[in-house]
Structures are given as structure tokens and as C-alpha cells.
Design an enzyme around this catalytic site. Structure first.
Site, PDB file in Angstrom:
ATOM      1  CB  CYS A  99      -0.772  -0.518   1.030  1.00  0.00           C
ATOM      2  SG  CYS A  99      -2.078   1.827   1.578  1.00  0.00           S
ATOM      3  CD  GLU A 129       1.749  -1.191   8.408  1.00  0.00           C
ATOM      4  OE1 GLU A 129       0.414  -2.058   7.927  1.00  0.00           O
ATOM      5  OE2 GLU A 129       1.965  -0.428   8.975  1.00  0.00           O
TER       6      GLU A 129
HETATM    7 FE1  F3S Z   1      -3.416   0.917   2.982  1.00  0.00          FE
HETATM    8 FE2  F3S Z   1      -4.786   1.781   4.877  1.00  0.00          FE
HETATM    9 FE3  F3S Z   1      -5.141  -0.034   4.119  1.00  0.00          FE
HETATM   10  S1  F3S Z   1      -2.669   1.770   4.884  1.00  0.00           S
HETATM   11  S2  F3S Z   1      -3.798  -1.167   3.371  1.00  0.00           S
HETATM   12  S3  F3S Z   1      -5.336   1.476   3.053  1.00  0.00           S
HETATM   13  S4  F3S Z   1      -5.444   0.182   6.606  1.00  0.00           S
END
Ligand code: F3S
Length: 284
Positions: A99, A129
Site C-alpha cells: 500500500c 507491516e
Molecule cells: Fe493501506 Fe490503510 Fe488499507 S494503509 S492497506 S489503505 S488500512
């Protein structure tokens, strides 16, 4: 009985992108070996569906040994620098679905470490993460998972520290943790890296749970953002239930229940949310 469904329940932007990229690879590369580095999301139904379509899960860099051909998708919460290097060395084609909000944290900690600052990551040390974030920092990096453990984080004189958060961390707990660093005289620069999707989800869950007689949180057993939603709702609504699918819906709701709130973690598909909503409407 009234059912209130959170508007921000289910797949977030990063998870949607990661899941879609796997389906895209299946569609565009018939007959190719397709792998994901770890289950693409914390949802057994989706992972099983992908397995049926031939996608294999690689659980560690060691499992890459002997694999020389195919496509590998990196999931939304990213990998460590070392893992990335080993995946690259394997010769597989990498589709990096990390992400962008997670990548931003990698960049921040790398740059701040480069400037000589210490890094404090507020999150769970055993979450992939956080392990990824830590790998992009220099040697002076510490992980703190709660306001309580903030008391034990080492401080090196007046050294400057940059504090970041796991994207899915509980925002109230992050604030409390930062307060403890401030009260203990740390020279800190705080970058709140909790992502918007998490923030919206948590604020909405908090407000629905405050007015509900019972609250249902849907999410995978290993999904940290779903567990955090559960914690937040539980603080505001005594009858909060954490379920994975409608199979877990054998609930004993209090007799005078009038309002049931429903929310779901970032890795819960829409169809499961709809099933739970229909089940609650027809069975209670
Ligand atoms: Fe990205 Fe937030 Fe989802 S960091 S993976 S949009 S919970």
C-alpha cells in the site's frame, strides 16, 4: 430492531488493490505459476478461492528456494528490505501491491535514520507491516505496542526520535503513547502514519458502538485492524461480538436490544458483510 451498518466497513483501498492485482494476474497469465508472499489478506474465503484458481502462498523467503519461474505478488502491508531482495534474487516477476501509505512510512524512517534520528514505531512487533518498517530504519529503532510499554523504551540523552505508527494502530492509544514520550522528556518528532481508511473506520465504529445495544465486528482471526475495531467497540458497547463469518452468528443478544451496529475490518469482503446484515435482520 434497527441495524446500523458502518459506511466504512470492509475492504480498504490498499486491500482492494492487492486482491485485484492477484485476480488480474490470474486472468492475464493463464498457465503461469502465481504466488503471493503470505496470504494476500486475512480472509480465509478469499484465500481459498485464490487457491482453487491455482495461486500458491509462499510463507517465508526460504520457501522461494527452488522456485525460478512465475509471478509473485507482495501484499498490501509490504515485506522487509531483506525479503524484497531475496524475492528479487529468486528471478520471479514481482508485482508489488504494498500500500502506498505503508511505502510512505518506509521512506520516512529511512530518511529520518539517515539524518541520525532514532526511530520509534508504535505497533505490534510481530506484525509483518511493522517488521517491514523496522527493516527500512537504521540501527536505532525500537517498537512500542502500547502506552504501558512506552515507559520501557530506551532514551539516549537529548537524541531526536521520530515516532511513526503502524497504519492500523488504535488512534486513541497512539495519542496516549505519544503523551507518555512527551511527559518523559523525549525529544520527539511525531508523524501520525495511521492511514485515513483506518481513522475513518475507527471513528465511525466508535460512534456507532456508543449508540448501539449490541455491536458486531466482522474480521479475520489474524486481522490486526479488525481486532482493534473490536477493542474500540468493546470499550463503548458491552455486548460487542467479534465474528469471522455468519457461521459464528450464534449470539445471545440481550432481550431489550433495539439497535445493532455492524462494522468490518479492512480485509472483509462485501458479500460477508451483506450476509451478516441479512442474518441479523431476519433472525433477531
Ligand atoms: Fe493501506 Fe490503510 Fe488499507 S494503509 S492497506 S489503505 S488500512
Amino acid at each position: 430492531m434497527e441495524v446500523v451498518l458502518a459506511e466504512h466497513a470492509g475492504f480498504c483501498f490498499g486491500v482492494t488493490k492487492a486482491v485485484e492485482s492477484v485476480y488480474e494476474q490470474i486472468e492475464n497469465n493463464k498457465g503461469a505459476n502465481i504466488y503471493t508472499y503470505g496470504p494476500i489478506i486475512h480472509n480465509e474465503t478469499v484465500v481459498e478461492d485464490l487457491e482453487k484458481k491455482g495461486v500458491k502462498v509462499i510463507n517465508s523467503a526460504d520457501e522461494l528456494e527452488g522456485i525460478r519461474e512465475g509471478i509473485i505478488i507482495i501484499r498490501s502491508h509490504g515485506v522487509t528490505k531483506e525479503e524484497y531482495a531475496r524475492i528479487k534474487d529468486s528471478g520471479l516477476t514481482i508485482i508489488d501491491a504494498t500500500c502506498p501509505f505503508v511505502k510512505r512510512i518506509h521512506k520516512i524512517v529511512a530518511e529520518e535514520s539517515e539524518k541520525g534520528k532514532g526511530i520509534i514505531v508504535v505497533g505490534s512487533a510481530d506484525h509483518p507491516e511493522v517488521q517491514g518498517i523496522v527493516s527500512y530504519a537504521g540501527e536505532d529503532v525500537q517498537v512500542c505496542d502500547s502506552p504501558e510499554s512506552a515507559e520501557n523504551i530506551g532514551k539516549n540523552g537529548d537524541k531526536e526520535y521520530t515516532v511513526v505508527a503502524q497504519t492500523t494502530f488504535n488512534r486513541n492509544k497512539f495519542k496516549e503513547t505519544v503523551e507518555i514520550f512527551k511527559n518523559n522528556g523525549y525529544n520527539i518528532n511525531v508523524v501520525n502514519t495511521i492511514c485515513n481508511a483506518t481513522d475513518e473506520r475507527q471513528s465511525e465504529a466508535e460512534s456507532i458502538a456508543s449508540g448501539a445495544d449490541a455491536m458486531i465486528v466482522i474480521g479475520g482471526a489474524h486481522s490486526s485492524n479488525s481486532r482493534k475495531l473490536y477493542e474500540i467497540c468493546r470499550e463503548r458497547c458491552k455486548y460487542t461480538y467479534f465474528i469471522h463469518t455468519t457461521d459464528d452468528l450464534h449470539l445471545e443478544l440481550p432481550k431489550d436490544t433495539r439497535i445493532v451496529g455492524i462494522t468490518a475490518g479492512a480485509s472483509t469482503p462485501k458479500n460477508i458483510i451483506e450476509e451478516v446484515q441479512n442474518y441479523v435482520r431476519t433472525n433477531f
